[in-house]
Scaffold this motif. Structure first.
Motif, PDB file in Angstrom:
ATOM      1  N   LEU A  46      -4.237  -4.887  19.164  1.00 26.33           N
ATOM      2  CA  LEU A  46      -2.984  -4.680  18.441  1.00 26.33           C
ATOM      3  C   LEU A  46      -2.798  -5.753  17.377  1.00 26.33           C
ATOM      4  N   LEU A  47      -3.108  -6.997  17.716  1.00 23.14           N
ATOM      5  CA  LEU A  47      -3.018  -8.089  16.751  1.00 23.14           C
ATOM      6  C   LEU A  47      -3.980  -7.853  15.586  1.00 23.14           C
ATOM      7  N   ASP A  48      -5.188  -7.387  15.882  1.00 24.84           N
ATOM      8  CA  ASP A  48      -6.149  -7.076  14.822  1.00 24.84           C
ATOM      9  C   ASP A  48      -5.617  -5.999  13.893  1.00 24.84           C
ATOM     10  N   VAL A  49      -5.024  -4.961  14.453  1.00 27.75           N
ATOM     11  CA  VAL A  49      -4.478  -3.874  13.631  1.00 27.75           C
ATOM     12  C   VAL A  49      -3.356  -4.389  12.739  1.00 27.75           C
ATOM     13  N   ILE A  50      -2.496  -5.243  13.282  1.00 29.78           N
ATOM     14  CA  ILE A  50      -1.387  -5.794  12.496  1.00 29.78           C
ATOM     15  C   ILE A  50      -1.919  -6.661  11.357  1.00 29.78           C
ATOM     16  N   VAL A  51      -2.891  -7.521  11.654  1.00 29.77           N
ATOM     17  CA  VAL A  51      -3.459  -8.391  10.616  1.00 29.77           C
ATOM     18  C   VAL A  51      -4.145  -7.559   9.538  1.00 29.77           C
ATOM     19  N   ILE A  52      -4.903  -6.546   9.948  1.00 34.04           N
ATOM     20  CA  ILE A  52      -5.578  -5.688   8.972  1.00 34.04           C
ATOM     21  C   ILE A  52      -4.560  -4.963   8.103  1.00 34.04           C
ATOM     22  N   ALA A  53      -3.489  -4.471   8.696  1.00 29.84           N
ATOM     23  CA  ALA A  53      -2.460  -3.762   7.930  1.00 29.84           C
ATOM     24  C   ALA A  53      -1.786  -4.690   6.921  1.00 29.84           C
ATOM     25  N   VAL A  54      -1.459  -5.908   7.337  1.00 27.21           N
ATOM     26  CA  VAL A  54      -0.796  -6.857   6.438  1.00 27.21           C
ATOM     27  C   VAL A  54      -1.735  -7.261   5.306  1.00 27.21           C
ATOM     28  N   VAL A  55      -2.976  -7.591   5.634  1.00 34.73           N
ATOM     29  CA  VAL A  55      -3.935  -7.984   4.597  1.00 34.73           C
ATOM     30  C   VAL A  55      -4.184  -6.821   3.636  1.00 34.73           C
ATOM     31  N   SER A  56      -4.307  -5.618   4.168  1.00 39.41           N
ATOM     32  CA  SER A  56      -4.529  -4.451   3.310  1.00 39.41           C
ATOM     33  C   SER A  56      -3.346  -4.208   2.388  1.00 39.41           C
ATOM     34  N   PHE A  57      -2.150  -4.379   2.915  1.00 39.38           N
ATOM     35  CA  PHE A  57      -0.948  -4.180   2.111  1.00 39.38           C
ATOM     36  C   PHE A  57      -0.915  -5.155   0.943  1.00 39.38           C
ATOM     37  N   PHE A  58      -1.141  -6.438   1.220  1.00 39.36           N
ATOM     38  CA  PHE A  58      -1.120  -7.417   0.142  1.00 39.36           C
ATOM     39  C   PHE A  58      -2.312  -7.267  -0.788  1.00 39.36           C
ATOM     40  N   ARG A  59      -3.418  -6.797  -0.256  1.00 39.82           N
ATOM     41  CA  ARG A  59      -4.588  -6.540  -1.095  1.00 39.82           C
ATOM     42  C   ARG A  59      -4.286  -5.419  -2.078  1.00 39.82           C
ATOM     43  N   LEU A  60      -3.566  -4.399  -1.622  1.00 41.35           N
ATOM     44  CA  LEU A  60      -3.196  -3.316  -2.523  1.00 41.35           C
ATOM     45  C   LEU A  60      -2.210  -3.778  -3.585  1.00 41.35           C
ATOM     46  N   LEU A  61      -1.312  -4.686  -3.220  1.00 46.77           N
ATOM     47  CA  LEU A  61      -0.327  -5.174  -4.184  1.00 46.77           C
ATOM     48  C   LEU A  61      -0.945  -6.077  -5.247  1.00 46.77           C
ATOM     49  N   ASP A  62      -1.758  -7.037  -4.822  1.00 50.47           N
ATOM     50  CA  ASP A  62      -2.271  -8.053  -5.735  1.00 50.47           C
ATOM     51  C   ASP A  62      -3.787  -8.063  -5.836  1.00 50.47           C
ATOM     52  N   GLY A  63      -4.434  -6.969  -5.535  1.00 48.95           N
ATOM     53  CA  GLY A  63      -5.890  -6.940  -5.521  1.00 48.95           C
ATOM     54  C   GLY A  63      -6.517  -7.204  -6.872  1.00 48.95           C
ATOM     55  N   ARG A  64      -6.029  -6.565  -7.898  1.00 45.32           N
ATOM     56  CA  ARG A  64      -6.594  -6.729  -9.234  1.00 45.32           C
ATOM     57  C   ARG A  64      -6.425  -8.169  -9.725  1.00 45.32           C
ATOM     58  N   ARG A  65      -5.264  -8.725  -9.536  1.00 47.02           N
ATOM     59  CA  ARG A  65      -4.999 -10.101  -9.980  1.00 47.02           C
ATOM     60  C   ARG A  65      -5.864 -11.099  -9.201  1.00 47.02           C
ATOM     61  N   LEU A  66      -6.018 -10.877  -7.901  1.00 38.13           N
ATOM     62  CA  LEU A  66      -6.849 -11.748  -7.079  1.00 38.13           C
ATOM     63  C   LEU A  66      -8.311 -11.656  -7.497  1.00 38.13           C
ATOM     64  N   TRP A  67      -8.784 -10.428  -7.754  1.00 35.63           N
ATOM     65  CA  TRP A  67     -10.173 -10.259  -8.186  1.00 35.63           C
ATOM     66  C   TRP A  67     -10.414 -10.957  -9.525  1.00 35.63           C
ATOM     67  N   ASN A  68      -9.485 -10.812 -10.467  1.00 39.80           N
ATOM     68  CA  ASN A  68      -9.638 -11.472 -11.767  1.00 39.80           C
ATOM     69  C   ASN A  68      -9.671 -12.987 -11.619  1.00 39.80           C
ATOM     70  N   LEU A  69      -8.911 -13.513 -10.699  1.00 41.69           N
ATOM     71  CA  LEU A  69      -8.920 -14.957 -10.443  1.00 41.69           C
ATOM     72  C   LEU A  69     -10.270 -15.406  -9.899  1.00 41.69           C
ATOM     73  N   ILE A  70     -10.854 -14.621  -9.001  1.00 41.00           N
ATOM     74  CA  ILE A  70     -12.158 -14.968  -8.419  1.00 41.00           C
ATOM     75  C   ILE A  70     -13.268 -14.838  -9.467  1.00 41.00           C
ATOM     76  N   VAL A  71     -13.217 -13.789 -10.280  1.00 40.91           N
ATOM     77  CA  VAL A  71     -14.271 -13.535 -11.262  1.00 40.91           C
ATOM     78  C   VAL A  71     -14.279 -14.608 -12.353  1.00 40.91           C
ATOM     79  N   ARG A  72     -13.165 -15.253 -12.611  1.00 40.09           N
ATOM     80  CA  ARG A  72     -13.106 -16.315 -13.625  1.00 40.09           C
ATOM     81  C   ARG A  72     -14.019 -17.490 -13.295  1.00 40.09           C
ATOM     82  N   LEU A  73     -14.442 -17.597 -12.033  1.00 38.07           N
ATOM     83  CA  LEU A  73     -15.341 -18.681 -11.647  1.00 38.07           C
ATOM     84  C   LEU A  73     -16.750 -18.485 -12.212  1.00 38.07           C
ATOM     85  N   PHE A  74     -17.079 -17.262 -12.648  1.00 41.45           N
ATOM     86  CA  PHE A  74     -18.417 -16.935 -13.143  1.00 41.45           C
ATOM     87  C   PHE A  74     -18.407 -16.870 -14.667  1.00 41.45           C
TER      88      PHE A  74
END
Length: 100
Positions: A46-74
């Motif tokens: 149950l804890l795993d499902v909750i963590v996955i749901a929360v991470v997925s939710f925030f990933r959907l909200l800020d995924g593009r911005r987070l990816w652009n931040l990571i890609v700037r390192l290259f």
């Protein structure tokens, strides 16, 4: 148990219940332990499902911005190729997991 033993002793029947008691006690403790481990596994899942749901939710909200931040390192020339390669590999990985 004692009433059964006294009943049998009155009729001159000797039965040793100590081994039966020991086996019964061990089986009861095993069942209780298995129940605790099952509840523990359910809570961890149950804890795993909750963590996955929360991470997925925030990933959907800020995924593009987070990816652009990571890609700037290259270096800029590598960013597009890196993005395509990672998307292709992750998509293949997730399709494999889905099929399995």
């Amino acid at each position: 148990m004692e009433t059964l033993q006294s009943f049998l002793q009155k009729r001159n029947i000797t039965v040793d219940f100590s081994t039966f008691e020991t086996q019964l006690r061990e089986q009861a403790l095993g069942i209780i332990g298995m129940g605790f481990s099952t509840v523990q596994n359910l809570l961890f899942n149950l804890l795993d499902v909750i963590v996955i749901a929360v991470v997925s939710f925030f990933r959907l909200l800020d995924g593009r911005r987070l990816w652009n931040l990571i890609v700037r390192l290259f270096p800029p020339g590598l960013r597009d190729n890196l993005t395509r390669a990672i998307q292709k590999n992750f998509l293949g990985f997730f399709w494999d997991r889905l099929l399995l």
